[in-house]
Design an enzyme around this catalytic site. Structure first.
Site, PDB file in Angstrom:
ATOM      1  N   LYS B  48       0.826  -1.212   0.000  1.00  0.00           N
ATOM      2  CA  LYS B  48       0.000   0.000   0.000  1.00  0.00           C
ATOM      3  C   LYS B  48       0.859   1.260   0.000  1.00  0.00           C
ATOM      4  O   LYS B  48       0.628   2.178  -0.788  1.00  0.00           O
ATOM      5  CB  LYS B  48      -0.896   0.042   1.255  1.00  0.00           C
ATOM      6  N   THR B  49       1.831   1.272   0.915  1.00  0.00           N
ATOM      7  CA  THR B  49       2.658   2.467   1.055  1.00  0.00           C
ATOM      8  C   THR B  49       3.422   2.745  -0.231  1.00  0.00           C
ATOM      9  O   THR B  49       3.460   3.870  -0.717  1.00  0.00           O
ATOM     10  CB  THR B  49       3.641   2.282   2.223  1.00  0.00           C
ATOM     11  N   GLU B  73       2.794   6.214   9.907  1.00  0.00           N
ATOM     12  CA  GLU B  73       3.519   5.033  10.378  1.00  0.00           C
ATOM     13  C   GLU B  73       5.018   5.272  10.390  1.00  0.00           C
ATOM     14  O   GLU B  73       5.647   5.280  11.440  1.00  0.00           O
ATOM     15  CB  GLU B  73       3.198   3.839   9.475  1.00  0.00           C
ATOM     16  N   GLY B 288      13.996 -33.133 -29.603  1.00  0.00           N
ATOM     17  CA  GLY B 288      14.599 -32.088 -30.418  1.00  0.00           C
ATOM     18  C   GLY B 288      13.843 -30.775 -30.409  1.00  0.00           C
ATOM     19  O   GLY B 288      13.950 -29.989 -31.339  1.00  0.00           O
ATOM     20  N   LYS B 289      13.091 -30.538 -29.332  1.00  0.00           N
ATOM     21  CA  LYS B 289      12.325 -29.290 -29.257  1.00  0.00           C
ATOM     22  C   LYS B 289      13.253 -28.090 -29.185  1.00  0.00           C
ATOM     23  O   LYS B 289      13.053 -27.096 -29.890  1.00  0.00           O
ATOM     24  CB  LYS B 289      11.410 -29.307 -28.021  1.00  0.00           C
ATOM     25  N   THR B 290      14.262 -28.219 -28.326  1.00  0.00           N
ATOM     26  CA  THR B 290      15.196 -27.106 -28.174  1.00  0.00           C
ATOM     27  C   THR B 290      15.943 -26.837 -29.478  1.00  0.00           C
ATOM     28  O   THR B 290      16.164 -25.688 -29.845  1.00  0.00           O
ATOM     29  CB  THR B 290      16.177 -27.417 -27.036  1.00  0.00           C
ATOM     30  N   GLU B 313      15.669 -24.233 -18.517  1.00  0.00           N
ATOM     31  CA  GLU B 313      16.296 -25.497 -18.153  1.00  0.00           C
ATOM     32  C   GLU B 313      17.818 -25.457 -18.214  1.00  0.00           C
ATOM     33  O   GLU B 313      18.474 -26.114 -17.445  1.00  0.00           O
ATOM     34  CB  GLU B 313      15.784 -26.609 -19.064  1.00  0.00           C
ATOM     35  N   LYS B 451      -1.758 -28.191 -35.956  1.00  0.00           N
ATOM     36  CA  LYS B 451      -2.622 -27.131 -36.475  1.00  0.00           C
ATOM     37  C   LYS B 451      -1.756 -25.993 -36.969  1.00  0.00           C
ATOM     38  O   LYS B 451      -0.610 -25.833 -36.539  1.00  0.00           O
ATOM     39  CB  LYS B 451      -3.589 -26.643 -35.399  1.00  0.00           C
ATOM     40  N   ARG B 453      -3.003 -22.146 -38.038  1.00  0.00           N
ATOM     41  CA  ARG B 453      -4.130 -21.282 -38.382  1.00  0.00           C
ATOM     42  C   ARG B 453      -3.829 -20.477 -39.625  1.00  0.00           C
ATOM     43  O   ARG B 453      -2.771 -19.888 -39.748  1.00  0.00           O
ATOM     44  CB  ARG B 453      -4.427 -20.319 -37.232  1.00  0.00           C
ATOM     45  N   HIS B 457      -1.446 -26.447 -44.782  1.00  0.00           N
ATOM     46  CA  HIS B 457      -0.279 -27.132 -44.247  1.00  0.00           C
ATOM     47  C   HIS B 457      -0.381 -28.630 -44.474  1.00  0.00           C
ATOM     48  O   HIS B 457      -1.465 -29.165 -44.660  1.00  0.00           O
ATOM     49  CB  HIS B 457      -0.086 -26.807 -42.765  1.00  0.00           C
TER      50      HIS B 457
END
Lengths: 108, 575
Positions: B48-49, B73, B288-290, B313, B451, B453, B457
């Site tokens: 708050k302060t 205070e 192999g995502k990285t 990671e 998918k 969009r 594909h």
């Protein structure tokens, strides 16, 4: 409106067994009902219990707004007992005489 | 005229005072109600302060509105010290008469109440402070301390009511803070007096990780976001992060950016992802995502665009080293200033802190591509729905800036159709799934586009190959035995080549045979022709002979006839 009522300190005969004189400051706000009542009540108490053993300064905070901060004023009227130490603070119109006397250290 | 009606609409709306607190003005549609008191309530330590001091400091420094802080205070010096870490120099601002701090000290033990009183002292003090610097903003922090110092509740309540009225008359925009009470917003029910705008700050700890939340409970005469908005306190003060932007609008780009892997671009209709879209790469561990993410980062940097890589990671150096092994040199991009890698364990702080950190770094670096690798770990610091909300906000923010974002996510199951853990698959524009395909005692990687969009594909599974030269996608072999990948595919290809060679060989053999047959046949045909010719000759010879015979016989007969005739005349003559 700044009143300064210095009483003669020589006549200390009837003063309570406390060393030194009473230095009082009363902060008021103009001529509000509370202020008038406080001034009257205080004068009466001083006359009765302190006689000449006190000095009283009445300060109108409206006229000296800066003093409100330096003296940590919130509620008014405020009576501060500067002497003897420790400092004591009394707020209100000083109509409850017993509390005023207790606050000033003048308990009967 | 539309412009005129717009103007009147603006005039009619409540005038607001911008707080300068990032994000808050967006939620409130401009700030706090101008010239009115607002109540900020919350538990101890909810900020708050700090909130109120930032309001004053921003007002003084950014909006040219001086402010008064009346603290009940902390002492002025304490306050100054406490906010130095946020870069607020209260001392300097006080010297420049831009702000004024008044510490109200009140101690019940020092005060004796002896009758009727009022709080004129406070009014005078505040009025004096406001007038001395021409303040437009006021903070009373925490006025409820008065209740601890004074006994007469009746007087206090009446005086507070008068105070708030007086503040309105003064035309200052005020913040009154109040400690949260049992069953009510503030201990002393300040919300009864301050009814224009009430903001609640909260501080929750879940799973040992804290989250600060802000909610606008009430805002009279104004539209406002009603959600709980997480906010952060860091070295730049408070930032409130809208859970979602109020509208679902953003820049939409038709420009496409390459994924860094030509074969993948082909699968995506030839050119890659849309700029500003969000891409999710999910898959089980070690698929192999990285690497995919790094290729995308690399492609971004090669286009001379900036990229930020947030790794949850691995430390940056490890990423750089590991990617060197597949032929991606990120170091050059880091050195040229196109790439930043930030690594932090998710448990370092709460999700909101992460989000804010990302916000801040993105704002500062202005990348075209952001990579988060992986988002799965974030679940350790928040619930699934929190992570989802985190990602929604992140995607919203990044799409608003037209930044392409790629997330990687670890899926713990191998069932393709199942959702990723974070349930974000519906949020993203493109979802690539990399999965292990185990067969013939080996593990291979297959990639699908789940998918994408707004673009044509491929529906094909591709084999995803990681070599020391890079990544590639290979068509899987669809044979009689089904989909073949890895060495099975290689073997199949090999056997096909062999088969083809054998077939060619067989064909040449057959051709020769036919040739030979033809030659034999032709030989036979010519001998028959000869035979026929000889028979024909024979037959012709008979005809000729017979003709000749006939002719000769005819001649003979003629001669004979002639001869007989002459004999007869001779006879006549003799007689």
């Amino acid at each position: 409106m700044r009143k300064k009522e210095e009483q003669d300190l020589n006549d200390a005969g009837n003063s309570p067994p406390k060393e030194g004189a009473y230095v009082l400051r009363l902060f008021v706000t103009g001529t509000s009902p509370n202020s008038i009542r406080a001034i009257n009540n205080l004068k009466q108490i001083c006359e009765e219990h302190l006689q000449n053993n006190y000095s009283l300064e009445i300060i109108d905070v409206y006229q000296q707004a800066a003093v409100a901060q330096s003296e940590q004023i919130i509620a008014l009227p405020l009576l501060i007992r500067k002497q003897p130490l420790p400092e004591r603070r009394l707020i209100g119109d000083l109509s409850q005489t017993e509390k005023v006397l207790k606050g000033l250290g003048l308990s009967l | 005229m539309p412009s005129k009606s717009n103007k009147t609409a603006l005039k009619a709306s409540l005038p607001k005072t911008p707080t300068g607190i990032s994000g808050l003005d967006e939620i409130t549609g401009g700030g706090l109600p101008k010239g009115r008191p607002s109540l900020i309530c919350g538990e101890a330590g909810s900020g708050k302060t700090l909130f109120s001091i930032e309001f004053i400091v921003r007002g003084a420094t950014e909006f040219g509105e001086p402010g008064v802080i009346m603290t009940f205070e902390e002492k002025a010096e304490e306050l100054e010290m406490n906010v130095t870490s946020l870069g607020f120099d209260l001392k300097k601002l006080q010297k420049e008469s831009k702000i004024r701090i008044d510490h109200v000290h009140i101690d019940r033990t020092e005060i004796e109440e002896t009758g009727e009183y009022d709080l004129d002292g406070l009014f005078i003090r505040l009025g004096y402070a406001i007038d001395s610097i021409g303040a437009k903003r006021v903070v009373l922090d925490t006025i409820e301390n008065l209740f601890a110092g004074l006994n007469n509740l009746g007087i206090l309540r009446a005086e507070l009511r008068r105070l708030f009225g007086w503040l309105k008359e003064k035309g200052v925009t005020a913040i009154i803070t109040g400690e949260k009470g049992e069953g009510s917003l503030t201990r002393q029910g300040l919300e009864e007096y301050v009814s224009d705008c009430v903001i609640l700050l909260d501080h929750r700890v879940a799973n040992k990780i804290s989250t600060r939340l802000l909610r606008i409970i009430k805002y009279r005469g104004s539209l406002h976001g009603t959600n709980e908005y997480p906010f952060l306190i860091d070295e730049d003060g408070i930032s409130v992060l809208p859970v979602t932007s109020l509208q679902l609008q953003g820049i939409v780009s038709t420009q496409k950016v390459s994924s860094g892997i030509p074969a993948l671009d082909n699968m995506l209709g030839g050119k890659g992802f849309y700029r500003g879209s969000s891409i999710l790469v999910s898959g089980t561990a070690g698929t192999g995502k990285t690497s995919l993410a790094a290729f995308f980062a690399n492609a971004t940097c090669l286009r001379k665009e900036r990229c930020i890589y947030f790794a949850f990671e691995e430390p940056p150096l490890q990423i750089v080293r590991n990617l060197q092994s597949i032929g991606v040199n990120l170091n050059t991009h880091i050195e040229s200033g196109l790439l930043q890698i930030h690594s932090a364990r998710p448990t370092l702080n709460g999700l909101e802190m992460h989000l804010a950190a990302i916000h801040k770094k993105v704002k500062a670096f202005k990348p075209r591509t952001v990579i988060l690798d992986p988002i799965t770990n974030l679940v350790t610091v928040g619930t699934v729905s929190e992570v989802k909300s985190f990602l929604i906000r992140l995607i919203d923010f990044l799409q608003g800036e037209n930044i392409t974002v790629l997330f990687t996510a670890l899926s713990l199951n191998t069932v393709v159709n199942e959702q990723t853990d974070e349930g974000v698959s519906s949020l993203v524009d493109v979802w690539l799934q990399v999965r292990d395909i185990e067969s013939n005692g080996e593990r291979n990687r297959g990639m699908y586009i789940m998918k994408s969009r707004g673009m044509k594909h491929s529906n094909q599974v591709r084999e995803f190959i990681i070599t020391d030269k890079g990544l590639d996608l290979v068509d899987v072999y669809l044979g009689q035995e089904g989909v073949l990948i890895g060495s099975a595919r290689e073997a199949q290809l090999l056997s096909e080549t062999t088969g083809a060679a054998l077939r060619t060989h067989a064909l040449t053999q057959k051709d020769k045979e036919i040739q030979r047959k033809r030659m034999v046949l032709e030989a036979k045909i010519s001998s028959l022709q000869e035979e026929f010719d000889s028979v024909q000759d024979q037959l012709n010879k008979v005809y000729v002979e017979e003709d000749l015979k006939k002719e000769i016989m005819e001649q003979n007969r003629k001669q004979l006839t002639q001869l007989r005739t002459s004999h007869n005349s001779d006879h006549g003559k003799r007689k």
